[in-house]
Scaffold this active site. Structure first.
Site, PDB file in Angstrom:
ATOM      1  N   TYR A  68       0.830  -1.214   0.000  1.00  0.00           N
ATOM      2  CA  TYR A  68       0.000   0.000   0.000  1.00  0.00           C
ATOM      3  C   TYR A  68       0.863   1.261   0.000  1.00  0.00           C
ATOM      4  O   TYR A  68       0.475   2.283  -0.584  1.00  0.00           O
ATOM      5  CB  TYR A  68      -1.018  -0.017   1.148  1.00  0.00           C
ATOM      6  CG  TYR A  68      -2.267  -0.758   0.723  1.00  0.00           C
ATOM      7  CD1 TYR A  68      -3.310  -0.095   0.096  1.00  0.00           C
ATOM      8  CD2 TYR A  68      -2.357  -2.139   0.875  1.00  0.00           C
ATOM      9  CE1 TYR A  68      -4.427  -0.779  -0.354  1.00  0.00           C
ATOM     10  CE2 TYR A  68      -3.475  -2.835   0.431  1.00  0.00           C
ATOM     11  CZ  TYR A  68      -4.504  -2.143  -0.176  1.00  0.00           C
ATOM     12  OH  TYR A  68      -5.611  -2.812  -0.640  1.00  0.00           O
ATOM     13  N   GLN A 102     -15.194   4.183  -6.914  1.00  0.00           N
ATOM     14  CA  GLN A 102     -14.598   3.024  -6.248  1.00  0.00           C
ATOM     15  C   GLN A 102     -13.109   3.271  -5.999  1.00  0.00           C
ATOM     16  O   GLN A 102     -12.446   2.477  -5.358  1.00  0.00           O
ATOM     17  CB  GLN A 102     -14.759   1.774  -7.118  1.00  0.00           C
ATOM     18  CG  GLN A 102     -16.204   1.380  -7.339  1.00  0.00           C
ATOM     19  CD  GLN A 102     -16.343   0.423  -8.517  1.00  0.00           C
ATOM     20  OE1 GLN A 102     -16.195  -0.781  -8.380  1.00  0.00           O
ATOM     21  NE2 GLN A 102     -16.620   0.966  -9.690  1.00  0.00           N
ATOM     22  N   ASN A 103     -12.598   4.377  -6.527  1.00  0.00           N
ATOM     23  CA  ASN A 103     -11.154   4.625  -6.436  1.00  0.00           C
ATOM     24  C   ASN A 103     -10.774   5.195  -5.076  1.00  0.00           C
ATOM     25  O   ASN A 103     -11.551   5.931  -4.471  1.00  0.00           O
ATOM     26  CB  ASN A 103     -10.719   5.587  -7.547  1.00  0.00           C
ATOM     27  CG  ASN A 103     -11.007   5.021  -8.928  1.00  0.00           C
ATOM     28  OD1 ASN A 103     -11.236   3.816  -9.054  1.00  0.00           O
ATOM     29  ND2 ASN A 103     -11.012   5.858  -9.935  1.00  0.00           N
ATOM     30  N   HIS A 120     -14.821   2.916  -1.474  1.00  0.00           N
ATOM     31  CA  HIS A 120     -13.799   1.974  -0.983  1.00  0.00           C
ATOM     32  C   HIS A 120     -12.731   2.657  -0.130  1.00  0.00           C
ATOM     33  O   HIS A 120     -11.643   2.107   0.037  1.00  0.00           O
ATOM     34  CB  HIS A 120     -13.158   1.224  -2.167  1.00  0.00           C
ATOM     35  CG  HIS A 120     -14.124   0.307  -2.859  1.00  0.00           C
ATOM     36  ND1 HIS A 120     -13.919  -0.196  -4.129  1.00  0.00           N
ATOM     37  CD2 HIS A 120     -15.309  -0.205  -2.435  1.00  0.00           C
ATOM     38  CE1 HIS A 120     -14.937  -0.979  -4.457  1.00  0.00           C
ATOM     39  NE2 HIS A 120     -15.800  -0.992  -3.458  1.00  0.00           N
ATOM     40  N   CYS A 128      -6.602   2.171  12.850  1.00  0.00           N
ATOM     41  CA  CYS A 128      -5.922   1.072  13.538  1.00  0.00           C
ATOM     42  C   CYS A 128      -6.883  -0.081  13.758  1.00  0.00           C
ATOM     43  O   CYS A 128      -8.099   0.074  13.635  1.00  0.00           O
ATOM     44  CB  CYS A 128      -5.288   1.544  14.844  1.00  0.00           C
ATOM     45  SG  CYS A 128      -6.421   1.549  16.251  1.00  0.00           S
ATOM     46  N   THR A 193     -15.151   1.241 -15.154  1.00  0.00           N
ATOM     47  CA  THR A 193     -15.252   0.144 -14.186  1.00  0.00           C
ATOM     48  C   THR A 193     -15.665  -1.134 -14.903  1.00  0.00           C
ATOM     49  O   THR A 193     -16.483  -1.101 -15.827  1.00  0.00           O
ATOM     50  CB  THR A 193     -16.225   0.457 -13.036  1.00  0.00           C
ATOM     51  OG1 THR A 193     -16.259  -0.663 -12.140  1.00  0.00           O
ATOM     52  CG2 THR A 193     -17.635   0.779 -13.516  1.00  0.00           C
ATOM     53  N   ASN A 218     -15.859   3.427 -21.690  1.00  0.00           N
ATOM     54  CA  ASN A 218     -14.913   2.349 -21.377  1.00  0.00           C
ATOM     55  C   ASN A 218     -14.398   1.814 -22.702  1.00  0.00           C
ATOM     56  O   ASN A 218     -15.186   1.558 -23.609  1.00  0.00           O
ATOM     57  CB  ASN A 218     -15.661   1.230 -20.601  1.00  0.00           C
ATOM     58  CG  ASN A 218     -14.732   0.243 -19.930  1.00  0.00           C
ATOM     59  OD1 ASN A 218     -13.745  -0.188 -20.522  1.00  0.00           O
ATOM     60  ND2 ASN A 218     -15.048  -0.128 -18.702  1.00  0.00           N
TER      61      ASN A 218
END
Ligand code: OAD
Length: 248
Positions: A68, A102-103, A120, A128, A193, A218
């Protein structure tokens, strides 16, 4: 193709409540890889079970943290592209525009979109495992541990990115708002997407049930193409500015 772009422009120009649902494809032209494209997609090269689940994080927290951090580095170098900017500019042209993404890269906000639901989460934010939220990299600065430990007094739990992993629930307030927006929209623009990850992939059906007009951008067909009234085949960074230019 030109007549399809004109048709999309006419639909958008008359929108009273426009919802724009975006996925990884909108950020590809900013240099951020998508997930499911053959060869180049992140999930074509990496195992999502190891990298994007709580079980994967518990099994190897350092591996997941480092991955990440690598993706955060890509996001921090990236700039919004003409697709993000064309979407942001629609707010000046139309009475009501809502972006549902969704990004996790935050590029819609950086481009100037004001109403953005991040389904998301956001890769620049951390929380935490004991439930403290809203941590930033600045809060974690100076720590040697990888992953860092929660700086809240007396806590010390492992810190993770504030993104939704496979098997986790979305924030119900964000999801409920997204559903309400899709139920109430009269035009839905779907950009970049594949339409395979739930519950995001079912949002367009709310708009469809509400008899919204649906436009998709798309380069490939997606799982959502069959409910689109207009499918524009090509990169969002090229096509969205063309659509905007034809809106009267
Ligand atoms: P995918 O990687 O599944 O799909 C990306 C889509 O973008 C594909 O349909 C491509 O054809 C399209 N695309 C590629 N280049 C494009 C361009 N220049 N302009 C427009 N479209 C383009 O990504 P998502 O659908 O966003 O979730 O994936 C959904 C979720 O799966 C992600 O949010 C992530 C992932 O696992 C989590 O991490 C929770």
């Amino acid at each position: 193709m030109h007549s399809d772009i004109q048709q999309a422009a006419n639909i958008l120009a008359h929108a009273r409540r426009l919802v724009i649902l975006t996925g990884a494809g909108i950020s590809k032209e900013s240099g951020i890889p998508t997930f499911r494209e053959a060869q180049q997609g992140l999930w074509a090269k990496h195992d999502p079970q190891r990298l994007a689940t709580l079980q994967g994080f518990m099994a190897n927290p350092k591996l997941v943290w480092d991955w990440y951090q690598f993706r955060l580095g890509l996001v921090e170098q990236a700039q919004p592209n003409p697709g993000h900017r064309a979407i942001a500019a629609l707010e000046q042209r139309l009475p009501h525009v809502e972006v549902i993404t969704q990004n996790v890269d935050g590029l819609h906000g950086q481009a100037g979109s004001h109403r953005v639901l991040e389904l998301h989460g956001n890769i620049r934010r951390f929380k935490c495992l004991a439930g403290h939220t809203g941590l930033t990299m600045a809060d974690l600065a100076g720590q040697q541990a990888t992953p860092p430990l929660c700086p809240h007094p007396g806590c010390g739990a492992l810190v993770r990115p504030d993104v939704v992993w496979f098997g986790e629930n979305l924030d119900y307030r964000v999801l409920n708002q997204a559903i309400a927006d899709c139920d109430a929209c009269d035009v839905l623009l779907i950009v970049g997407t594949s339409g395979v990850v739930q519950p995001a992939a079912s949002l367009p059906y709310h708009a469809w049930n509400a008899r919204a007009r649906i436009v998709e951008v798309n380069p490939e067909k997606s799982e959502l193409t069959e409910i689109a009234h207009v499918h524009l085949s090509g990169p969002a960074g090229e096509l969205l500015p063309q659509v905007a230019a034809l809106m009267l």
